[in-house]
Write a protein that holds these residues in place. Sequence first.
Motif, mmCIF file in Angstrom:
data_model
loop_
_atom_site.group_PDB
_atom_site.id
_atom_site.type_symbol
_atom_site.label_atom_id
_atom_site.label_comp_id
_atom_site.label_asym_id
_atom_site.label_seq_id
_atom_site.Cartn_x
_atom_site.Cartn_y
_atom_site.Cartn_z
ATOM 1 N N SER A 41 0.848 -1.194 0.000
ATOM 2 C CA SER A 41 0.000 0.000 0.000
ATOM 3 C C SER A 41 0.877 1.236 0.000
ATOM 4 O O SER A 41 1.873 1.297 0.730
ATOM 5 C CB SER A 41 -0.915 0.022 1.231
ATOM 6 O OG SER A 41 -1.649 1.233 1.241
ATOM 7 N N THR A 42 0.493 2.213 -0.816
ATOM 8 C CA THR A 42 1.216 3.490 -0.819
ATOM 9 C C THR A 42 0.441 4.516 0.008
ATOM 10 O O THR A 42 0.770 5.701 -0.014
ATOM 11 C CB THR A 42 1.417 4.011 -2.249
ATOM 12 O OG1 THR A 42 0.141 4.009 -2.909
ATOM 13 C CG2 THR A 42 2.379 3.135 -3.033
ATOM 14 N N ALA A 43 -0.592 4.053 0.711
ATOM 15 C CA ALA A 43 -1.339 4.880 1.675
ATOM 16 C C ALA A 43 -1.703 6.251 1.106
ATOM 17 O O ALA A 43 -1.555 7.266 1.777
ATOM 18 C CB ALA A 43 -0.534 5.013 2.970
ATOM 19 N N ASP A 44 -2.215 6.259 -0.131
ATOM 20 C CA ASP A 44 -2.553 7.535 -0.779
ATOM 21 C C ASP A 44 -3.486 8.391 0.088
ATOM 22 O O ASP A 44 -3.382 9.614 0.093
ATOM 23 C CB ASP A 44 -3.223 7.288 -2.142
ATOM 24 C CG ASP A 44 -2.256 6.657 -3.140
ATOM 25 O OD1 ASP A 44 -1.065 6.484 -2.803
ATOM 26 O OD2 ASP A 44 -2.700 6.334 -4.262
ATOM 27 N N ALA A 49 -1.933 16.824 2.642
ATOM 28 C CA ALA A 49 -2.566 17.479 1.491
ATOM 29 C C ALA A 49 -1.590 18.216 0.580
ATOM 30 O O ALA A 49 -1.826 18.319 -0.621
ATOM 31 C CB ALA A 49 -3.643 18.432 1.997
ATOM 32 N N HIS A 50 -0.491 18.733 1.134
ATOM 33 C CA HIS A 50 0.400 19.525 0.291
ATOM 34 C C HIS A 50 1.355 18.668 -0.553
ATOM 35 O O HIS A 50 2.174 19.201 -1.286
ATOM 36 C CB HIS A 50 1.180 20.542 1.130
ATOM 37 C CG HIS A 50 1.993 19.935 2.229
ATOM 38 N ND1 HIS A 50 1.436 19.431 3.388
ATOM 39 C CD2 HIS A 50 3.331 19.738 2.343
ATOM 40 C CE1 HIS A 50 2.392 18.969 4.168
ATOM 41 N NE2 HIS A 50 3.546 19.135 3.561
ATOM 42 N N PHE A 51 1.234 17.339 -0.448
ATOM 43 C CA PHE A 51 2.045 16.457 -1.297
ATOM 44 C C PHE A 51 1.165 15.865 -2.403
ATOM 45 O O PHE A 51 -0.040 15.714 -2.212
ATOM 46 C CB PHE A 51 2.601 15.285 -0.469
ATOM 47 C CG PHE A 51 3.717 15.656 0.460
ATOM 48 C CD1 PHE A 51 5.001 15.884 -0.024
ATOM 49 C CD2 PHE A 51 3.489 15.752 1.830
ATOM 50 C CE1 PHE A 51 6.037 16.210 0.845
ATOM 51 C CE2 PHE A 51 4.514 16.085 2.700
ATOM 52 C CZ PHE A 51 5.789 16.317 2.211
ATOM 53 N N ASN A 54 0.595 10.464 -5.062
ATOM 54 C CA ASN A 54 1.502 9.316 -5.236
ATOM 55 C C ASN A 54 2.867 9.555 -4.583
ATOM 56 O O ASN A 54 3.848 8.900 -4.927
ATOM 57 C CB ASN A 54 1.680 8.989 -6.718
ATOM 58 C CG ASN A 54 2.475 10.072 -7.429
ATOM 59 O OD1 ASN A 54 2.538 11.213 -6.973
ATOM 60 N ND2 ASN A 54 3.095 9.709 -8.544
ATOM 61 N N GLN A 55 2.913 10.495 -3.624
ATOM 62 C CA GLN A 55 4.189 10.874 -3.016
ATOM 63 C C GLN A 55 4.919 9.671 -2.399
ATOM 64 O O GLN A 55 6.127 9.538 -2.527
ATOM 65 C CB GLN A 55 3.949 11.954 -1.952
ATOM 66 C CG GLN A 55 5.185 12.408 -1.204
ATOM 67 C CD GLN A 55 6.196 13.155 -2.068
ATOM 68 O OE1 GLN A 55 5.873 13.598 -3.170
ATOM 69 N NE2 GLN A 55 7.425 13.276 -1.582
ATOM 70 N N TYR A 79 -2.966 -1.361 -2.927
ATOM 71 C CA TYR A 79 -4.094 -1.730 -2.066
ATOM 72 C C TYR A 79 -4.338 -0.610 -1.048
ATOM 73 O O TYR A 79 -3.419 0.130 -0.686
ATOM 74 C CB TYR A 79 -3.800 -3.046 -1.353
ATOM 75 C CG TYR A 79 -3.662 -4.221 -2.293
ATOM 76 C CD1 TYR A 79 -4.770 -4.700 -2.985
ATOM 77 C CD2 TYR A 79 -2.433 -4.828 -2.506
ATOM 78 C CE1 TYR A 79 -4.649 -5.776 -3.864
ATOM 79 C CE2 TYR A 79 -2.303 -5.902 -3.384
ATOM 80 C CZ TYR A 79 -3.415 -6.370 -4.059
ATOM 81 O OH TYR A 79 -3.298 -7.418 -4.923
ATOM 82 N N GLN A 80 -5.588 -0.566 -0.578
ATOM 83 C CA GLN A 80 -5.963 0.510 0.347
ATOM 84 C C GLN A 80 -5.380 0.278 1.738
ATOM 85 O O GLN A 80 -5.456 -0.833 2.270
ATOM 86 C CB GLN A 80 -7.486 0.550 0.459
ATOM 87 C CG GLN A 80 -8.075 1.886 0.089
ATOM 88 C CD GLN A 80 -9.558 1.897 0.336
ATOM 89 O OE1 GLN A 80 -10.269 0.939 0.022
ATOM 90 N NE2 GLN A 80 -10.039 2.978 0.910
ATOM 91 N N VAL A 81 -4.831 1.345 2.294
ATOM 92 C CA VAL A 81 -4.206 1.243 3.613
ATOM 93 C C VAL A 81 -5.243 0.848 4.678
ATOM 94 O O VAL A 81 -6.402 1.252 4.598
ATOM 95 C CB VAL A 81 -3.490 2.573 3.967
ATOM 96 C CG1 VAL A 81 -4.476 3.725 4.157
ATOM 97 C CG2 VAL A 81 -2.601 2.420 5.195
#
Length: 210
Positions: A41-44, A49-51, A54-55, A79-81
């Motif tokens: 997971s990339t925990a989108d 908010a300021h990133f 896909n940071q 996948y969703q965090v």
Amino acid sequence: MLKADNVLVLAPHTDDGELGCGATIAKLIEQGSKLFYAAFSTADESVPAHFPKNQLELEVREATKILGIPQDNVLIFKYQVRKLNYVRQEILEELIRIKPIIQPDLVFLPSANDIHQDHRTIYEEGLRAFKFCSILGYELIWNNLSFTADTFVSLEEQHIQLKIKALEAYKTQEGKPYMSNAFIRSLAVVRGVQSGRPLAEAFENIRINL
Ligand SMILES: [Zn+2]
């Protein structure tokens, strides 16, 4: 002496692999092992908010590059965090799909005593998929109610420096206490004292298949 040809690191979230075994990754690469890193997971949803959304994907690419992992060997799933347990069968099928491609002889995954729901899922599905490989559980002490430190990897200063540098790539995680240089170094010193070496990372022996 730690030796493995193909090594797979399973990270529930980007950064778990670097935190749990970043210095060992650097050492294994130095010794000639082929390293693969899979993040689930990339925990989108959790990116400040300021990133860009896909940071964390950008950060894990940077961090693994610093450790020396070829970018073709970095697999990033979306996948969703906090919901990995909702898709555990899909995750297992992905692991079984990549197993013959990577053919790992050593797999790193979260500790059996990790209480984070996503970490638990990757521990369980990783164990299921790679039960015939050697498996070491890495420590993330803020999520471990207990940890059986029965396996140690002796490290040199340059390995710890690479781990610190890799974690500095995580701009979104700055300020978390376990991201600090002092914490990373202190834990390596503690595990070193415990194993009679200057510096070390500790692991749980989950499976040894020599
Ligand atoms: Zn995590």
